[in-house]
Design a protein around this motif. Structure first.
Motif, PDB file in Angstrom:
ATOM      1  N   UNK A 206      -4.464   8.575   0.150  1.00  0.00           N
ATOM      2  CA  UNK A 206      -3.166   8.961   0.710  1.00  0.00           C
ATOM      3  C   UNK A 206      -2.008   8.651  -0.223  1.00  0.00           C
ATOM      4  N   UNK A 207      -2.023   7.467  -0.817  1.00  0.00           N
ATOM      5  CA  UNK A 207      -0.890   7.039  -1.636  1.00  0.00           C
ATOM      6  C   UNK A 207      -0.962   7.650  -3.026  1.00  0.00           C
ATOM      7  N   UNK A 208       0.154   7.626  -3.762  1.00  0.00           N
ATOM      8  CA  UNK A 208       0.155   8.066  -5.152  1.00  0.00           C
ATOM      9  C   UNK A 208      -0.832   7.221  -5.976  1.00  0.00           C
ATOM     10  N   UNK A 209      -1.248   7.716  -7.136  1.00  0.00           N
ATOM     11  CA  UNK A 209      -2.297   7.035  -7.906  1.00  0.00           C
ATOM     12  C   UNK A 209      -1.821   5.760  -8.614  1.00  0.00           C
ATOM     13  N   UNK A 210      -1.471   4.754  -7.812  1.00  0.00           N
ATOM     14  CA  UNK A 210      -1.133   3.459  -8.386  1.00  0.00           C
ATOM     15  C   UNK A 210      -1.630   2.373  -7.450  1.00  0.00           C
ATOM     16  N   UNK A 211      -2.025   1.253  -8.017  1.00  0.00           N
ATOM     17  CA  UNK A 211      -2.639   0.176  -7.248  1.00  0.00           C
ATOM     18  C   UNK A 211      -1.641  -0.466  -6.287  1.00  0.00           C
ATOM     19  N   UNK A 212      -0.384  -0.567  -6.712  1.00  0.00           N
ATOM     20  CA  UNK A 212       0.615  -1.269  -5.917  1.00  0.00           C
ATOM     21  C   UNK A 212       0.815  -0.628  -4.555  1.00  0.00           C
ATOM     22  N   UNK A 213       1.027   0.677  -4.514  1.00  0.00           N
ATOM     23  CA  UNK A 213       1.247   1.356  -3.236  1.00  0.00           C
ATOM     24  C   UNK A 213      -0.012   1.342  -2.382  1.00  0.00           C
ATOM     25  N   UNK A 214      -1.180   1.354  -3.025  1.00  0.00           N
ATOM     26  CA  UNK A 214      -2.439   1.284  -2.278  1.00  0.00           C
ATOM     27  C   UNK A 214      -2.569  -0.055  -1.566  1.00  0.00           C
ATOM     28  N   UNK A 215      -2.213  -1.137  -2.261  1.00  0.00           N
ATOM     29  CA  UNK A 215      -2.266  -2.471  -1.653  1.00  0.00           C
ATOM     30  C   UNK A 215      -1.241  -2.582  -0.531  1.00  0.00           C
ATOM     31  N   UNK A 216      -0.052  -2.023  -0.752  1.00  0.00           N
ATOM     32  CA  UNK A 216       0.997  -2.058   0.265  1.00  0.00           C
ATOM     33  C   UNK A 216       0.561  -1.342   1.544  1.00  0.00           C
ATOM     34  N   UNK A 217      -0.283  -0.324   1.413  1.00  0.00           N
ATOM     35  CA  UNK A 217      -0.772   0.379   2.596  1.00  0.00           C
ATOM     36  C   UNK A 217      -1.987  -0.323   3.192  1.00  0.00           C
TER      37      UNK A 217
END
Length: 250
Positions: A206-217
């Motif tokens: 779902x999130x853009x291809x970066x680890x930070x936003x993935x962790x935030x979700x």
């Protein structure tokens, strides 16, 4: 068999038409003041770009890009505004298959589902997006001068915000599944370790291809999964035999 399904298909068609008409009407209204919506959408990145250390700006990089930006921000706004109606139509579609006492929760369902969507949107807009912009989208901008496509930013924004809004519906989905007897708190507890893996996979998609936003979700989703267990325990608690079986597995 087809005759049995025909009334359900007709009802589904009716719900889809109402939802689509709501989207179209709200889209036309939103498009009439798309510039105001775009200012809201672009506010986080404009705030970041205003710093003296950043050599980048939001720009139109292609012919008709401004037109597509106007269409996309209007669609984003219309989808957000229409969610209560969409949830309402979804409930009306599944209501005929529920018991009388289950149908009475229509207003709480629509209100809770809408609230969780808006909570997810607000969480992403005010907490996640500024951090992601600072640390991912504008990474290295102090060393390089560049133009950030307004269209690409709107796509990035919409994917992130809507993704959070949809995934924050997890407690609502759990409530519905528990209400119809498909899950219990014990079954959700036993599935927890697999749910964590699935949550991180969904966050990556779902999130853009970066680890930070993935962790935030992923982190809020794990917390929401815990809340969903409590909801299932209240709505459809596990039997003693199921609870004993789950305890043995642990």
């Amino acid at each position: 068999m087809f005759e049995d399904l025909k009334p359900h298909l007709q009802d589904l068609r009716k719900r889809l038409i109402i939802s689509t008409l709501t989207l179209v009407i709200t889209f036309c209204i939103c498009f009439s003041f798309w510039e105001v919506i775009f200012d809201f959408v672009a506010a986080p990145i404009n705030k970041a770009l205003s710093k003296d250390t950043i050599n980048a700006k939001l720009s139109q990089l292609a012919i008709l890009e401004s037109v597509f930006v106007a269409l996309k921000v209007s669609l984003f706004a219309s989808l957000t505004i229409s969610m209560p109606v969409i949830f309402w139509q979804f409930w009306l579609f599944i209501a005929p298959g529920l018991y009388k006492h289950e149908k009475k929760v229509v207003l709480p369902f629509v209100a809770f589902a809408s609230m969780m969507f808006f909570v997810g949107v607000a969480f992403a807009y005010y907490l996640v997006l500024p951090v992601v912009i600072e640390n991912v989208l504008l990474f290295g901008s102090g060393k390089f001068e560049g133009n950030i496509s307004a269209d690409n930013y709107v796509m990035f924004f919409t994917r992130l915000i809507v993704g959070f809004g949809i995934t924050f519906e997890l407690p609502v989905l759990s409530y519905f599944l528990a209400l119809v007897g498909m899950i219990t708190d014990a079954s959700m507890k036993s599935f927890f370790k697999y749910a964590v893996v699935i949550i991180f996979v969904i966050a990556a998609i779902i999130t853009p291809p970066d680890v930070l936003s993935q962790i935030f979700l992923a982190i809020p989703l794990i917390g929401l999964y815990g809340i969903s267990i409590l909801i299932a325990k209240f709505v459809n608690p596990a039997s003693l035999d199921e609870q004993d079986s789950q305890d043995k597995e642990i």
